[in-house]
Scaffold this motif. Structure first.
Motif, PDB file in Angstrom:
ATOM      1  N   UNK A   1     -41.957  26.852  26.457  1.00  0.00           N
ATOM      2  CA  UNK A   1     -41.771  25.704  26.029  1.00  0.00           C
ATOM      3  C   UNK A   1     -41.357  24.176  27.951  1.00  0.00           C
ATOM      4  N   UNK A   2     -41.450  22.884  26.800  1.00  0.00           N
ATOM      5  CA  UNK A   2     -40.435  21.838  27.682  1.00  0.00           C
ATOM      6  C   UNK A   2     -40.016  21.045  27.861  1.00  0.00           C
ATOM      7  N   UNK A   3     -39.092  21.192  27.939  1.00  0.00           N
ATOM      8  CA  UNK A   3     -37.791  19.939  27.852  1.00  0.00           C
ATOM      9  C   UNK A   3     -37.168  19.435  28.198  1.00  0.00           C
ATOM     10  N   UNK A   4     -36.826  18.421  27.894  1.00  0.00           N
ATOM     11  CA  UNK A   4     -36.175  17.395  28.171  1.00  0.00           C
ATOM     12  C   UNK A   4     -34.991  17.041  28.193  1.00  0.00           C
ATOM     13  N   UNK A   5     -34.168  17.172  29.939  1.00  0.00           N
ATOM     14  CA  UNK A   5     -32.993  16.641  29.295  1.00  0.00           C
ATOM     15  C   UNK A   5     -32.013  15.659  30.138  1.00  0.00           C
ATOM     16  N   UNK A   6     -31.361  14.451  29.220  1.00  0.00           N
ATOM     17  CA  UNK A   6     -32.042  13.196  29.271  1.00  0.00           C
ATOM     18  C   UNK A   6     -30.178  12.924  29.683  1.00  0.00           C
ATOM     19  N   UNK A   7     -29.995  11.673  30.119  1.00  0.00           N
ATOM     20  CA  UNK A   7     -28.609  10.957  29.940  1.00  0.00           C
ATOM     21  C   UNK A   7     -28.023   9.792  29.322  1.00  0.00           C
ATOM     22  N   UNK A   8     -27.619  10.189  27.823  1.00  0.00           N
ATOM     23  CA  UNK A   8     -27.255   8.574  27.250  1.00  0.00           C
ATOM     24  C   UNK A   8     -28.438   8.968  25.915  1.00  0.00           C
ATOM     25  N   UNK A  17     -37.914   6.013  17.053  1.00  0.00           N
ATOM     26  CA  UNK A  17     -39.393   6.506  15.908  1.00  0.00           C
ATOM     27  C   UNK A  17     -40.360   7.254  16.635  1.00  0.00           C
ATOM     28  N   UNK A  18     -40.597   6.659  18.623  1.00  0.00           N
ATOM     29  CA  UNK A  18     -41.861   6.238  18.801  1.00  0.00           C
ATOM     30  C   UNK A  18     -41.484   8.286  19.380  1.00  0.00           C
ATOM     31  N   UNK A 134     -33.322   4.954  28.408  1.00  0.00           N
ATOM     32  CA  UNK A 134     -34.032   5.455  26.997  1.00  0.00           C
ATOM     33  C   UNK A 134     -36.222   5.488  26.744  1.00  0.00           C
ATOM     34  N   UNK A 135     -36.269   4.074  27.009  1.00  0.00           N
ATOM     35  CA  UNK A 135     -37.283   4.419  27.421  1.00  0.00           C
ATOM     36  C   UNK A 135     -38.755   4.937  28.169  1.00  0.00           C
ATOM     37  N   UNK A 136     -37.865   5.860  29.006  1.00  0.00           N
ATOM     38  CA  UNK A 136     -38.227   6.512  29.883  1.00  0.00           C
ATOM     39  C   UNK A 136     -38.807   7.833  29.057  1.00  0.00           C
ATOM     40  N   UNK A 137     -37.944   8.303  28.075  1.00  0.00           N
ATOM     41  CA  UNK A 137     -37.797   9.326  27.540  1.00  0.00           C
ATOM     42  C   UNK A 137     -39.053   9.129  26.623  1.00  0.00           C
ATOM     43  N   UNK A 138     -39.822   7.451  25.712  1.00  0.00           N
ATOM     44  CA  UNK A 138     -41.137   8.137  25.583  1.00  0.00           C
ATOM     45  C   UNK A 138     -42.646   8.229  25.869  1.00  0.00           C
TER      46      UNK A 138
END
Length: 158
Positions: A1-8, A17-18, A134-138
């Motif tokens: 499993x991969x998780x992204x934990x992000x601020x904001x 959508x992306x 936010x763009x870094x997530x995509x």
């Protein structure tokens, strides 16, 4: 499993959508989850000490969501730069070594606290360019997707 934990939070619908598109693409390879933690207000008039306090509060929120068994990769400008192939090989190596729970952490606009850096197993520089977090997530999801395509010897635009 991969998780992204992000601020904001992501407010723009095209970014959401992306993110959803890459999560859908990734679902055939691996379960991927995005966990958002609240960001702190950080006016430009903040002192250095106030900015450190903001990073510490956000860092504590991130740490509360990291599981003890997770291999943590911070996205950090001071981290190691990797090509897409090198990231794919790193993920393959982690899975081979039994580290099947991988967590990518994306900090807020001020960066990451010392506490979260101490918890990290690795620090990766996605790019030397500056992007909205936010763009870094995509971009991160795209690179993870590309990694799985590479590992499965599937075509992907170079």
């Amino acid at each position: 499993m991969i998780r992204l934990i992000v601020v904001g939070k992501v407010k723009e619908s095209w970014m959401r959508s992306g993110i959803q598109e890459y999560l859908k693409r990734l679902s055939i390879y691996e379960k991927v989850e995005v966990v958002e933690v609240n960001d702190e207000k950080a006016p430009e008039s903040n002192s250095e000490a106030q900015n450190e306090e903001v990073k510490k509060k956000e860092g504590n929120r991130l740490l509360k969501n990291i599981k003890s068994q997770e291999y943590v990769i911070l996205l950090d400008l001071a981290g190691t730069q990797r090509t897409s192939e090198e990231l794919a090989n790193q993920l393959d190596h982690l899975y081979t070594q039994g580290k099947s729970q991988i967590c990518f952490v994306v900090g807020g606009s001020l960066g990451l606290s010392k506490e979260i850096m101490t918890r990290a197993n690795d620090r990766w520089c996605l790019s030397l360019s500056t992007f909205p977090h936010q763009l870094v997530r995509i971009l991160l999801l795209e690179q993870i997707y590309r990694s799985f395509r590479i590992l499965n010897h599937e075509p992907y635009h170079k």
